[in-house]
Design a protein around this motif. Structure first.
Motif, PDB file in Angstrom:
ATOM      1  N   ALA A  15      26.960  -7.029  13.495  1.00  0.00           N
ATOM      2  CA  ALA A  15      27.521  -8.327  12.926  1.00  0.00           C
ATOM      3  C   ALA A  15      27.735  -8.250  11.419  1.00  0.00           C
ATOM      4  O   ALA A  15      26.915  -7.136  10.714  1.00  0.00           O
ATOM      5  N   GLY A  16      28.572  -8.865  10.820  1.00  0.00           N
ATOM      6  CA  GLY A  16      28.778  -8.647   9.300  1.00  0.00           C
ATOM      7  C   GLY A  16      29.679  -7.894   8.897  1.00  0.00           C
ATOM      8  O   GLY A  16      30.277  -6.958   9.569  1.00  0.00           O
ATOM      9  N   SER A  32      33.601 -10.988   5.688  1.00  0.00           N
ATOM     10  CA  SER A  32      32.750 -11.313   6.845  1.00  0.00           C
ATOM     11  C   SER A  32      31.418 -11.970   6.411  1.00  0.00           C
ATOM     12  O   SER A  32      30.819 -11.189   5.545  1.00  0.00           O
ATOM     13  N   SER A  33      31.133 -13.245   6.978  1.00  0.00           N
ATOM     14  CA  SER A  33      29.827 -13.717   6.509  1.00  0.00           C
ATOM     15  C   SER A  33      28.780 -13.344   7.562  1.00  0.00           C
ATOM     16  O   SER A  33      27.543 -13.502   7.098  1.00  0.00           O
ATOM     17  N   GLY A  34      29.100 -12.983   8.763  1.00  0.00           N
ATOM     18  CA  GLY A  34      28.145 -12.559   9.796  1.00  0.00           C
ATOM     19  C   GLY A  34      27.854 -13.644  10.665  1.00  0.00           C
ATOM     20  O   GLY A  34      27.232 -13.445  11.510  1.00  0.00           O
ATOM     21  N   ARG A  35      28.192 -14.845  10.438  1.00  0.00           N
ATOM     22  CA  ARG A  35      27.995 -16.331  11.116  1.00  0.00           C
ATOM     23  C   ARG A  35      28.221 -16.000  12.547  1.00  0.00           C
ATOM     24  O   ARG A  35      27.476 -16.452  13.506  1.00  0.00           O
ATOM     25  N   MET A  36      29.468 -15.393  12.904  1.00  0.00           N
ATOM     26  CA  MET A  36      29.629 -15.380  14.452  1.00  0.00           C
ATOM     27  C   MET A  36      28.733 -14.493  15.151  1.00  0.00           C
ATOM     28  O   MET A  36      28.168 -14.942  16.012  1.00  0.00           O
ATOM     29  N   GLY A  56      25.252  -5.601   8.695  1.00  0.00           N
ATOM     30  CA  GLY A  56      25.366  -5.579   7.431  1.00  0.00           C
ATOM     31  C   GLY A  56      24.737  -6.374   6.438  1.00  0.00           C
ATOM     32  O   GLY A  56      24.356  -7.532   6.885  1.00  0.00           O
ATOM     33  N   PRO A  57      25.447  -6.349   5.109  1.00  0.00           N
ATOM     34  CA  PRO A  57      24.827  -7.450   4.100  1.00  0.00           C
ATOM     35  C   PRO A  57      25.162  -8.733   4.421  1.00  0.00           C
ATOM     36  O   PRO A  57      26.438  -9.121   4.573  1.00  0.00           O
ATOM     37  N   CYS A  58      24.405  -9.696   4.856  1.00  0.00           N
ATOM     38  CA  CYS A  58      24.632 -10.978   5.125  1.00  0.00           C
ATOM     39  C   CYS A  58      23.358 -11.984   4.430  1.00  0.00           C
ATOM     40  O   CYS A  58      22.210 -11.545   4.352  1.00  0.00           O
ATOM     41  N   GLU A  59      24.058 -13.314   4.095  1.00  0.00           N
ATOM     42  CA  GLU A  59      23.150 -14.296   3.644  1.00  0.00           C
ATOM     43  C   GLU A  59      22.449 -15.221   4.475  1.00  0.00           C
ATOM     44  O   GLU A  59      22.569 -16.336   4.531  1.00  0.00           O
ATOM     45  N   LEU A  60      21.947 -14.551   5.643  1.00  0.00           N
ATOM     46  CA  LEU A  60      21.808 -15.364   6.982  1.00  0.00           C
ATOM     47  C   LEU A  60      20.256 -15.028   7.402  1.00  0.00           C
ATOM     48  O   LEU A  60      20.098 -13.829   7.052  1.00  0.00           O
ATOM     49  N   ALA A  61      19.435 -15.890   7.892  1.00  0.00           N
ATOM     50  CA  ALA A  61      18.393 -15.773   8.546  1.00  0.00           C
ATOM     51  C   ALA A  61      18.542 -15.099   9.666  1.00  0.00           C
ATOM     52  O   ALA A  61      19.441 -15.594  10.575  1.00  0.00           O
ATOM     53  N   VAL A  62      17.593 -13.950  10.022  1.00  0.00           N
ATOM     54  CA  VAL A  62      17.512 -13.369  11.529  1.00  0.00           C
ATOM     55  C   VAL A  62      17.147 -14.301  12.370  1.00  0.00           C
ATOM     56  O   VAL A  62      15.932 -15.168  12.001  1.00  0.00           O
ATOM     57  N   PRO A  63      17.827 -14.748  13.571  1.00  0.00           N
ATOM     58  CA  PRO A  63      17.181 -15.364  14.374  1.00  0.00           C
ATOM     59  C   PRO A  63      15.865 -15.190  14.959  1.00  0.00           C
ATOM     60  O   PRO A  63      15.822 -14.146  15.370  1.00  0.00           O
ATOM     61  N   PRO A  64      14.880 -15.950  15.070  1.00  0.00           N
ATOM     62  CA  PRO A  64      13.499 -15.655  15.398  1.00  0.00           C
ATOM     63  C   PRO A  64      13.635 -15.077  16.930  1.00  0.00           C
ATOM     64  O   PRO A  64      14.348 -15.518  17.808  1.00  0.00           O
TER      65      PRO A  64
END
Ligand code: C5P
Length: 225
Positions: A15-16, A32-36, A56-64
């Motif tokens: 992703a990302g 790419s935001s990595g959201r998908m 890759g570098p994303c401003e998203l929290a990793v899903p638990p």
């Protein structure tokens, strides 16, 4: 609770974006935001899968509950994917991997001069195509899922990708008109060798769940099952 459609399955997802260094402070990247990919990882986890997410570098929290490996470059993503590949039953490549990287990143910060600057770029590894080559002929060949982001001729380009990379499923999306990269909503035209299904425009988390449902269906007809 009832078991999900991917109960106990081992899923590897990229992703990302990637970042390719120009010098110690600059890089070539993409939007790419990595959201998908993160949404697909969460949906696969919810379906009962054991999920590894190489991103890759994303401003998203990793899903638990998801095993994440953060990388920066295409080369690092390639290495992390190969390391995690053993035992994978479904590989889903959502990452927007750079196609080119600076051939010789500078060790020191490039100083500006009065002259224009030309950067020489070289190809990066195609991670998905390389995975397809490596698993070809294995008894337990994973189901291979690729993404295609296109601005036109969606079905035609996606079919070409399915064949050229030796994939089991391609999820194609238009990247114009408020969809795709960096946007919350997306639609997907999903193609496999003898069929297709349109997943209509909706938020990426719901779309990811529909994609996971389709992947679970395709897995039922997959030779390794
Ligand atoms: O050839 P194209 O880049 O359009 O293919 C897109 C698909 O291939 C996506 O699934 C993407 O994650 C994957 N890909 C890859 N490594 C690359 C380029 C693309 O895994 N270097």
């Amino acid at each position: 609770t009832t078991p999900g459609p991917l109960q106990g399955r081992r899923i590897l997802i990229t992703a990302g974006p990637t970042r390719e260094p120009v010098d110690p402070v600059r890089y070539l990247g993409n939007r790419s935001s990595g959201r998908m990919g993160f949404a697909v990882a969460a949906a696969a986890r919810d379906a009962g899968a054991r999920v590894t997410l190489v991103h890759g570098p994303c401003e998203l929290a990793v899903p638990p509950g998801v095993q994440a490996h953060a990388v920066e470059t295409a080369a690092e993503m390639h290495a992390a994917v190969l390391e995690a590949l053993e035992g994978t039953e479904v590989f889903i490549a959502t990452a927007a991997v750079a196609d080119y990287r600076p051939a010789t990143p500078a060790a020191q910060k490039l100083k500006k001069t009065r002259e224009d600057l030309t950067l020489e770029l070289e190809r990066t590894p195609d991670i998905l195509a390389d995975v397809a080559r490596r698993v070809d002929g294995l008894a337990a060949r994973p189901l291979l899922v690729g993404f295609a982001a296109e601005t036109g001729n969606l079905r035609e380009y996606a079919r070409d990708k399915l064949v050229a990379k030796g994939l089991d499923l391609v999820a194609a999306n238009r990247v114009d008109g408020g969809r795709g990269f960096g946007h919350g909503d997306n639609s997907l035209l999903c193609l496999w060798p003898d069929g297709e299904r349109e997943l209509p425009r909706q938020p990426k988390d719901r779309l990811a769940r529909e994609l996971i449902t389709l992947i679970a269906e395709r897995l039922q007809t997959h030779p390794a099952n």
